[in-house]
Design a protein around this motif. Structure first.
Motif, PDB file in Angstrom:
ATOM      1  N   LEU A 208      -9.578   1.185 -12.561  1.00  0.00           N
ATOM      2  CA  LEU A 208      -9.406   2.377 -11.001  1.00  0.00           C
ATOM      3  C   LEU A 208     -10.267   3.146 -11.075  1.00  0.00           C
ATOM      4  O   LEU A 208     -10.831   3.106  -9.703  1.00  0.00           O
ATOM      5  N   GLY A 209     -10.962   3.974 -12.139  1.00  0.00           N
ATOM      6  CA  GLY A 209     -12.485   4.775 -11.785  1.00  0.00           C
ATOM      7  C   GLY A 209     -11.068   5.959 -11.182  1.00  0.00           C
ATOM      8  O   GLY A 209      -9.776   5.823 -11.106  1.00  0.00           O
ATOM      9  N   PRO A 210     -12.522   7.089 -11.383  1.00  0.00           N
ATOM     10  CA  PRO A 210     -11.324   8.078 -10.391  1.00  0.00           C
ATOM     11  C   PRO A 210     -11.150   8.339  -9.160  1.00  0.00           C
ATOM     12  O   PRO A 210     -10.805   7.234  -8.093  1.00  0.00           O
ATOM     13  N   LEU A 211     -10.176   8.956  -9.050  1.00  0.00           N
ATOM     14  CA  LEU A 211      -9.048   9.093  -8.029  1.00  0.00           C
ATOM     15  C   LEU A 211     -10.121   9.532  -6.643  1.00  0.00           C
ATOM     16  O   LEU A 211     -10.481  11.010  -6.967  1.00  0.00           O
ATOM     17  N   MET A 212     -10.454   8.824  -5.979  1.00  0.00           N
ATOM     18  CA  MET A 212     -10.875   8.882  -5.064  1.00  0.00           C
ATOM     19  C   MET A 212      -9.808   9.118  -3.361  1.00  0.00           C
ATOM     20  O   MET A 212     -10.242   8.216  -2.378  1.00  0.00           O
ATOM     21  N   ARG A 213      -9.061  10.976  -2.886  1.00  0.00           N
ATOM     22  CA  ARG A 213      -8.576  10.688  -1.957  1.00  0.00           C
ATOM     23  C   ARG A 213      -8.870  12.328  -1.386  1.00  0.00           C
ATOM     24  O   ARG A 213      -8.792  12.878  -2.157  1.00  0.00           O
TER      25      ARG A 213
ATOM     26  N   GLY B 257      -5.949  -3.850  -1.568  1.00  0.00           N
ATOM     27  CA  GLY B 257      -7.017  -4.233  -0.953  1.00  0.00           C
ATOM     28  C   GLY B 257      -6.678  -4.019   0.444  1.00  0.00           C
ATOM     29  O   GLY B 257      -7.236  -4.573   1.750  1.00  0.00           O
ATOM     30  N   PHE B 258      -4.966  -3.963   1.058  1.00  0.00           N
ATOM     31  CA  PHE B 258      -4.535  -4.273   2.035  1.00  0.00           C
ATOM     32  C   PHE B 258      -4.010  -2.684   3.158  1.00  0.00           C
ATOM     33  O   PHE B 258      -4.672  -2.185   4.179  1.00  0.00           O
ATOM     34  N   VAL B 259      -3.834  -1.756   1.798  1.00  0.00           N
ATOM     35  CA  VAL B 259      -3.345  -0.797   2.985  1.00  0.00           C
ATOM     36  C   VAL B 259      -4.387   0.740   3.005  1.00  0.00           C
ATOM     37  O   VAL B 259      -4.920   0.781   2.290  1.00  0.00           O
ATOM     38  N   ARG B 260      -4.592   1.231   3.989  1.00  0.00           N
ATOM     39  CA  ARG B 260      -5.862   1.904   4.930  1.00  0.00           C
ATOM     40  C   ARG B 260      -5.608   3.387   5.005  1.00  0.00           C
ATOM     41  O   ARG B 260      -6.741   3.954   5.029  1.00  0.00           O
ATOM     42  N   LYS B 261      -3.996   3.510   5.236  1.00  0.00           N
ATOM     43  CA  LYS B 261      -3.372   5.161   5.264  1.00  0.00           C
ATOM     44  C   LYS B 261      -4.278   5.995   4.262  1.00  0.00           C
ATOM     45  O   LYS B 261      -4.658   7.157   4.556  1.00  0.00           O
ATOM     46  N   VAL B 262      -3.106   6.398   3.298  1.00  0.00           N
ATOM     47  CA  VAL B 262      -3.924   6.855   2.373  1.00  0.00           C
ATOM     48  C   VAL B 262      -4.010   6.533   1.133  1.00  0.00           C
ATOM     49  O   VAL B 262      -3.739   5.522   0.014  1.00  0.00           O
ATOM     50  N   PRO B 263      -5.708   5.848   0.675  1.00  0.00           N
ATOM     51  CA  PRO B 263      -6.151   5.384  -0.324  1.00  0.00           C
ATOM     52  C   PRO B 263      -5.808   6.105  -1.234  1.00  0.00           C
ATOM     53  O   PRO B 263      -6.130   7.101  -2.004  1.00  0.00           O
ATOM     54  N   PHE B 264      -5.687   5.595  -2.904  1.00  0.00           N
ATOM     55  CA  PHE B 264      -5.517   5.496  -3.956  1.00  0.00           C
ATOM     56  C   PHE B 264      -6.288   5.928  -4.405  1.00  0.00           C
ATOM     57  O   PHE B 264      -6.839   6.727  -4.967  1.00  0.00           O
ATOM     58  N   SER B 265      -8.073   5.488  -3.806  1.00  0.00           N
ATOM     59  CA  SER B 265      -9.104   6.286  -4.245  1.00  0.00           C
ATOM     60  C   SER B 265      -9.735   4.533  -3.157  1.00  0.00           C
ATOM     61  O   SER B 265      -9.789   3.824  -3.124  1.00  0.00           O
TER      62      SER B 265
ATOM     63  N   TYR C 209     -11.915   1.697  -4.805  1.00  0.00           N
ATOM     64  CA  TYR C 209     -10.857   0.904  -5.467  1.00  0.00           C
ATOM     65  C   TYR C 209     -10.367   0.189  -4.459  1.00  0.00           C
ATOM     66  O   TYR C 209     -10.183  -0.973  -4.462  1.00  0.00           O
ATOM     67  N   ASN C 210      -9.468   0.875  -3.638  1.00  0.00           N
ATOM     68  CA  ASN C 210      -9.502  -0.020  -1.814  1.00  0.00           C
ATOM     69  C   ASN C 210      -9.981  -1.051  -1.466  1.00  0.00           C
ATOM     70  O   ASN C 210     -10.070  -2.196  -1.248  1.00  0.00           O
ATOM     71  N   ALA C 211     -11.818  -0.224  -1.522  1.00  0.00           N
ATOM     72  CA  ALA C 211     -12.306  -1.539  -1.051  1.00  0.00           C
ATOM     73  C   ALA C 211     -12.821  -2.361  -1.518  1.00  0.00           C
ATOM     74  O   ALA C 211     -12.897  -3.748  -1.119  1.00  0.00           O
ATOM     75  N   SER C 212     -12.719  -1.771  -2.800  1.00  0.00           N
ATOM     76  CA  SER C 212     -13.256  -3.518  -3.865  1.00  0.00           C
ATOM     77  C   SER C 212     -11.700  -4.886  -4.287  1.00  0.00           C
ATOM     78  O   SER C 212     -12.557  -5.798  -3.493  1.00  0.00           O
TER      79      SER C 212
ATOM     80  N   THR D 161       3.579  -9.234  -4.895  1.00  0.00           N
ATOM     81  CA  THR D 161       4.364  -9.025  -5.552  1.00  0.00           C
ATOM     82  C   THR D 161       5.038  -7.794  -5.544  1.00  0.00           C
ATOM     83  O   THR D 161       4.158  -7.417  -6.856  1.00  0.00           O
ATOM     84  N   ASP D 162       5.456  -7.041  -4.811  1.00  0.00           N
ATOM     85  CA  ASP D 162       4.998  -5.718  -4.964  1.00  0.00           C
ATOM     86  C   ASP D 162       6.755  -4.618  -4.517  1.00  0.00           C
ATOM     87  O   ASP D 162       6.636  -3.914  -4.316  1.00  0.00           O
ATOM     88  N   GLY D 163       7.447  -5.689  -4.434  1.00  0.00           N
ATOM     89  CA  GLY D 163       8.843  -5.137  -4.606  1.00  0.00           C
ATOM     90  C   GLY D 163       9.188  -4.573  -2.524  1.00  0.00           C
ATOM     91  O   GLY D 163       9.944  -2.976  -2.277  1.00  0.00           O
ATOM     92  N   GLY D 164       7.998  -4.961  -2.220  1.00  0.00           N
ATOM     93  CA  GLY D 164       8.015  -4.142  -0.745  1.00  0.00           C
ATOM     94  C   GLY D 164       7.376  -2.788  -0.718  1.00  0.00           C
ATOM     95  O   GLY D 164       6.757  -2.496   0.639  1.00  0.00           O
ATOM     96  N   ARG D 165       6.393  -2.900  -1.559  1.00  0.00           N
ATOM     97  CA  ARG D 165       5.325  -2.153  -1.426  1.00  0.00           C
ATOM     98  C   ARG D 165       4.789  -1.650  -0.679  1.00  0.00           C
ATOM     99  O   ARG D 165       4.604  -0.279   0.300  1.00  0.00           O
ATOM    100  N   MET D 166       3.941  -2.879   0.007  1.00  0.00           N
ATOM    101  CA  MET D 166       3.253  -2.254   0.266  1.00  0.00           C
ATOM    102  C   MET D 166       3.539  -2.107   1.732  1.00  0.00           C
ATOM    103  O   MET D 166       2.934  -1.270   3.192  1.00  0.00           O
ATOM    104  N   SER D 167       4.503  -2.493   2.111  1.00  0.00           N
ATOM    105  CA  SER D 167       4.863  -2.200   3.553  1.00  0.00           C
ATOM    106  C   SER D 167       5.422  -0.340   4.554  1.00  0.00           C
ATOM    107  O   SER D 167       5.107   0.022   5.600  1.00  0.00           O
ATOM    108  N   VAL D 168       5.318  -0.271   2.632  1.00  0.00           N
ATOM    109  CA  VAL D 168       4.910   1.854   2.867  1.00  0.00           C
ATOM    110  C   VAL D 168       4.999   2.172   2.391  1.00  0.00           C
ATOM    111  O   VAL D 168       4.874   4.083   2.441  1.00  0.00           O
ATOM    112  N   VAL D 169       3.021   2.074   1.483  1.00  0.00           N
ATOM    113  CA  VAL D 169       2.640   3.009   0.573  1.00  0.00           C
ATOM    114  C   VAL D 169       2.042   3.613   1.734  1.00  0.00           C
ATOM    115  O   VAL D 169       1.742   4.762   0.466  1.00  0.00           O
ATOM    116  N   PRO D 170       1.154   3.472   3.210  1.00  0.00           N
ATOM    117  CA  PRO D 170       0.442   4.587   3.163  1.00  0.00           C
ATOM    118  C   PRO D 170       1.426   6.241   3.065  1.00  0.00           C
ATOM    119  O   PRO D 170       1.478   7.328   3.673  1.00  0.00           O
TER     120      PRO D 170
END
Ligand SMILES: NC(=O)c1ccc[n+]([C@@H]2O[C@H](COP(=O)([O-])OP(=O)(O)OC[C@H]3O[C@@H](n4cnc5c(N)ncnc54)[C@H](OP(=O)(O)O)[C@@H]3O)[C@@H](O)[C@H]2O)c1
Length: 304
Positions: free
Chosen positions: A101-106, A186-194, A197-200, A292-301
């Protein structure tokens, strides 16, 4: 109708498998699930030998074989490949799963009165992260994954050569497969974990597509796994932040704004997916990204 029985559809008997990151988390679930269900050899790769040995200890004796490997080093990948090649003639499935994951970058959180961080505060928070940290995440998750796949191509090809010649009207067994662990990041873009990480993980999604297209001529299938939130060394702090020291698999463990199914992914959720993907019945799956995410991708922002 014996061919439609679950024991035939989902059999992974005699599979030979390589898993990077097999010493913990999702890689350990993969190794145990495949070993318990009849794989003949499961090579687990990672930097920590004690962690790899622990995975082996949690599986039927003698099936899981630890191989020390740092996927960011070609020399290490080559020597891991040689160690595997000395113990098997072929590899049916390579799980390129190791990652960091590396350090949080948000962006920093909003102030107590609800005002968002100023652009200066945002810049300071992000610019203070050393460039090397950003590069390290890309190096493990993208470069390391890519070279892992390249390293094991000959043994995957050897698995294809063992298959019987096609016979009219008879289903040909699955061809060799690479499975890359990506992430909903790798799909979500509004609030990156990092950002890194998201770009990777967006890059690993693209690697799945590129490799599946370019290895198609060699009948090496390439698929991707896109997990949401599963408890592991990497993700455990999110579980702890929500008051779950282990598990978080019962409904109501997480708010629905965060995960629509209100729970984390379980060992069973992941093991079932892995056994299916490694089985005869997934033989027609190629170039896919399996979420496999319990629907998280659709709400993660909206939430971490
Ligand atoms: N858990 C989740 O919710 C989640 C969600 C989406 C995606 N993922 C992805 O799932 C994969 C597995 O992560 P996890 O959740 O199971 O976390 P984890 O327990 O931290 O596992 C990561 C594994 O990667 C290995 N690894 C890291 N750097 C490596 C290197 N340079 N060379 C070889 N192996 C290396 C680690 O082994 P060593 O430290 O021993 O080398 C470790 O076993 C990762 O790609 C992650 O991005 C996880």
């Amino acid at each position: 109708m014996a061919h439609l029985e679950a024991s035939n559809l989902f059999s992974v008997k005699e599979r030979v498998v390589v898993i990077t990151g097999g010493g913990s988390g999702l890689g350990r679930i993969m190794a145990r699930a495949l070993a318990i269900n009849g794989a003949s050899k499961v090579f687990v790769l990672g930097r920590r030998e004690d962690a790899l040995r622990e995975t082996a200890a949690q599986a039927p004796e003698g099936i899981v074989i630890p191989v020390k490997c740092d996927i960011t080093s070609k020399e290490s990948l080559e020597s891991a490949y040689q160690a595997v090649a000395e113990q098997t003639t072929h590899v049916d499935i390579l799980f390129a799963n190791g990652g960091i994951l590396g350090p949080l970058m948000r962006s920093p959180d909003a102030h107590a009165d609800g005002t968002p961080p100023s652009l200066t505060e945002l810049r300071d928070a992000l610019f203070n992260v050393p460039m090397e940290e950003f590069t390290r995440v890309l190096n493990v998750n993208v470069t390391g994954t890519y070279y892992t796949v390249l390293a094991f191509l000959p043994l995957l090809e050897a698995a294809n050569k063992r298959r019987p010649a096609p016979q009219e009207g008879v289903l040909t067994p699955p061809s060799a497969q690479v499975v890359i662990t990506s992430s909903i990041a790798g799909f979500v873009r509004k609030v990156p974990f990092s950002y890194a990480y998201n770009a990777s993980k967006a890059s690993t999604n693209q690697l799945v597509k590129l490799l599946s297209t370019n290895l198609a001529d060699y009948k090496i299938r390439v698929n991707g796994l896109v997990p949401g939130l599963y408890d592991s060394e990497m993700a455990n702090n999110i579980f702890v932040a929500h008051g779950h020291t282990t598990g978080g698999v019962s409904e109501g463990s997480f708010p629905k704004e965060m995960i629509p199914l209100t729970r984390g992914g379980s060992e069973e959720d992941f093991a079932g997916l892995i056994v299916w993907l490694a089985s005869n019945s997934a033989g027609y799956v190629n170039g896919n990204l399996l979420v496999t995410d319990g629907g998280r991708m659709s709400v993660v922002p909206n939430s971490y």
